[in-house]
Design an enzyme around this catalytic site. Structure first.
Site, PDB file in Angstrom:
ATOM      1  N   ASN A  97      54.544  44.351  15.241  1.00 53.02           N
ATOM      2  CA  ASN A  97      53.359  43.570  15.640  1.00 53.02           C
ATOM      3  C   ASN A  97      52.546  44.208  16.771  1.00 53.02           C
ATOM      4  O   ASN A  97      51.328  44.146  16.772  1.00 53.02           O
ATOM      5  CB  ASN A  97      53.750  42.127  15.979  1.00 53.02           C
ATOM      6  CG  ASN A  97      54.718  42.043  17.124  1.00 53.02           C
ATOM      7  OD1 ASN A  97      55.512  42.954  17.348  1.00 53.02           O
ATOM      8  ND2 ASN A  97      54.662  40.966  17.860  1.00 53.02           N
ATOM      9  N   GLU A 113      65.464  40.789  22.024  1.00 53.25           N
ATOM     10  CA  GLU A 113      64.221  40.023  22.207  1.00 53.25           C
ATOM     11  C   GLU A 113      63.805  39.538  20.830  1.00 53.25           C
ATOM     12  O   GLU A 113      63.397  40.343  19.987  1.00 53.25           O
ATOM     13  CB  GLU A 113      63.129  40.918  22.796  1.00 53.25           C
ATOM     14  CG  GLU A 113      63.405  41.419  24.196  1.00 53.25           C
ATOM     15  CD  GLU A 113      63.447  40.297  25.211  1.00 53.25           C
ATOM     16  OE1 GLU A 113      62.848  39.238  24.949  1.00 53.25           O
ATOM     17  OE2 GLU A 113      64.098  40.470  26.247  1.00 53.25           O
ATOM     18  N   CYS A 148      54.921  37.390  19.267  1.00 50.51           N
ATOM     19  CA  CYS A 148      56.066  36.487  19.457  1.00 50.51           C
ATOM     20  C   CYS A 148      55.735  35.388  20.463  1.00 50.51           C
ATOM     21  O   CYS A 148      56.366  34.343  20.471  1.00 50.51           O
ATOM     22  CB  CYS A 148      57.283  37.283  19.903  1.00 50.51           C
ATOM     23  SG  CYS A 148      56.941  38.297  21.351  1.00 50.51           S
ATOM     24  N   GLU A 197      64.258  41.853  29.799  1.00 54.44           N
ATOM     25  CA  GLU A 197      63.676  43.183  29.941  1.00 54.44           C
ATOM     26  C   GLU A 197      62.638  43.109  31.057  1.00 54.44           C
ATOM     27  O   GLU A 197      62.485  42.083  31.703  1.00 54.44           O
ATOM     28  CB  GLU A 197      63.088  43.636  28.606  1.00 54.44           C
ATOM     29  CG  GLU A 197      64.170  43.710  27.535  1.00 54.44           C
ATOM     30  CD  GLU A 197      63.729  44.350  26.237  1.00 54.44           C
ATOM     31  OE1 GLU A 197      62.526  44.532  26.026  1.00 54.44           O
ATOM     32  OE2 GLU A 197      64.620  44.666  25.434  1.00 54.44           O
TER      33      GLU A 197
END
Ligand code: NDP
Length: 480
Positions: free
Chosen positions: A150, A248, A282, A461
């Site tokens: 994405n 993630e 996301c 992260e």
């Protein structure tokens, strides 16, 4: 036709098998390049070269590592136009978006971690008059970085930059659907003087090349961004091998509009947080929850502005919504719209494929879609659609909206719109999401931890968290 190559041991080479996979331009619905169909043999070569490069890269003075990473950032800036075009051609996103988000943020990732490593601290603790403890951090070793389609170069560099800065050597795989920027990036790394084997980029299918990275016994850490189902599979393979894991994963993020918000800001940013990158982020706010007293006004304004968004050729400056990444993904999104209707939802805008005239006639376009009338528990409101589809629902009380917001298996991000500071804090504290935006969306400070709760992921992260992930800690206790 362009043939993308693997980057292994500093060389650009085809897959060992000699096989190729087609790479589509989703806005045109046609193949425009090919990628190596890599398998475990290519991963083996990549791991061998990463292992060979590890001793010198991991002990290189930090300032020298930093200089090389800064040169890579400069290379990204130099190749800005070509990278933005490749990002748009691979993914279908508006070229304008690639130029404002993807490529600048990829360069920022390299710069941030190139300089962050120079300020990375270790700890020391004195135990009364008895002993002194100090903690060292050393690079983890050969690590695997796997990223989705994405935000291709942005998320690829989001992993690679801290791994390299920390002194790890890397075997990385971009999504098979969006390989072009990773290929151009490998050329930039070569030109910047990154020593051979420090970064190895292997193209191919997730189920083959990706799985071989996860299974390889000498890859000691995995940083993965992608779907929750793939994440589960990766955890199942890697956890019994005691690999360090950062996952993630997906999101189904609430966007909460209180009546006391700055209405104009709330509407305009909600359009952006719903349909940017075709809803394929996301962090998109796909469930809009609106306080009942402003519900009708919000819905009316939101529909009006959504209908004005131009869907079309990603190369066109005016385009706000480009193509979805693949035909398969477009069909998945369209099937969710049908599901929403079957669940009693009313489609107020969009709801169908869009045919764009000219070179994009065969492209995978879906109109920005707004659905009303669904309850919180239906599948449309529980599952990640990852497309230009939002639902809007009313709520009455603060308690109710918190319950609605927390009602899915995901917990990645949430947005709150209110001018009441106390309420903003109170609600933020009760939401089970890793990132809460108040009166804004997608504002990022690279020093802050990034990641999700519940099924949106494991680990954090960003900033020091990423550098900590890619290093191993050891405490040395010396008796005084
Ligand atoms: P996938 O999970 O399908 O794929 C992600 C990456 O994993 C791809 O490179 C894929 O390769 C690879 N892969 C697939 N199967 C395996 C396997 N068995 N072993 C190792 N690697 C594998 O996700 P998508 O690419 O479809 O991306 C969309 C998803 O990513 C959404 O759910 C979205 O929410 C999530 N995402 C999460 C973010 C976050 O920060 N939390 C940010 C951005 C996206 P290939 O493509 O070649 O199959």
């Amino acid at each position: 036709m362009v043939r993308i190559l693997n980057y292994i041991n500093g060389e650009l080479i085809p897959a060992v098998s000699g096989e190729w996979l087609d790479n589509y331009n989703p806005a045109e619905g046609r193949v425009y390049s090919q990628i190596p169909d890599s398998n475990e043999k290519d991963i083996e070569e990549a791991v061998t070269s990463a292992k060979k490069a590890f001793p010198s890269w991991s002990t290189m003075p930090m300032s020298e590592r930093s200089d090389i990473l800064l040169k890579i950032a400069e290379g990204i800036d130099r190749e800005f136009e070509a990278l933005a075009k490749a990002e748009s051609d691979d993914n279908g996103k508006p070229l304008k978006l690639a130029k404002t988000i993807d490529i600048p943020r990829a360069s920022a990732n390299m710069r941030f971690f190139a300089t962050a490593i120079l300020h990375f601290e270790s700890q020391a603790h004195q135990t009364d008059q008895l002993a002194v403890n100090y903690t060292t951090r050393t690079p983890l070793g050969v690590v695997g970085c796997i990223s989705p389609w994405n935000l291709p170069l942005y998320l690829f560099t989001w992993k690679i930059a801290p791994a390299l800065a920390a002194g790890c050597t890397v075997v990385a795989k971009p999504s098979e659907l969006t390989p072009m920027t990773a290929y151009l990036f490998s050329k930039i790394c070569k030109e910047a003087g990154l020593p051979a084997g420090v970064l190895n980029i292997v193209h191919g299918l997730g189920s083959k090349a990706g799985q071989a990275i996860i299974e390889h016994p000498e890859i000691v850490g995995i940083s993965f961004t992608g779907g929750t189902t793939t994440g589960k599979r990766i955890a199942a393979t890697a956890a019994p091998m005691f690999k360090k894991l950062s996952l993630e994963l997906g999101g189904k993020n609430p966007n909460i509009i209180f009546a006391d918000c700055d209405f104009e800001q709330a509407v305009s940013t909600s359009i952006y947080s719903s349909f940017s990158n075709q809803g394929e982020i996301c962090l998109c706010g796909s469930r809009i929850l609106v306080e009942r007293s402003v519900y009708d006004r919000f819905v009316e304004e939101f529909i009006k502005r959504t209908k004005k968004l131009s869907v079309g050729d990603p190369a066109d400056e005016e385009t706000r919504v480009g193509a979805l990444v693949s035909e398969e993904h477009m069909n998945k999104v369209l099937s969710y719209i049908e599901l929403a209707k079957a669940e009693g939802g009313k489609v107020m805008s969009g709801g169908e494929r869009v045919v764009v005239r000219g070179r994009c006639e065969m492209g995978y376009f879906v109109a920005p879609t707004i659905i009303l009338g669904l309850n919180q528990q239906c599948r449309t409101n529980q599952e990640e659609i990852f497309g230009p589809v939002v639902t809007i629902m009313p709520f009455d009380t603060e308690e109710e909206v918190i319950e609605f917001a927390n009602s899915t298996a995901f917990g990645l991000s949430a947005t709150i719109w209110t001018e009441n500071l106390k309420k903003a804090h109170r609600v933020s504290h009760q939401l089970k999401s890793g990132i809460i935006w108040v009166n804004c969306w997608l504002l990022r400070d690279l020093r802050t931890p990034f990641g999700g709760m519940k099924q949106s992921g494991v680990g954090r992260e960003g900033g020091w968290e990423a550098l900590r992930f890619f290093t191993e800690q050891k405490n040395i206790c010396i008796k005084l």
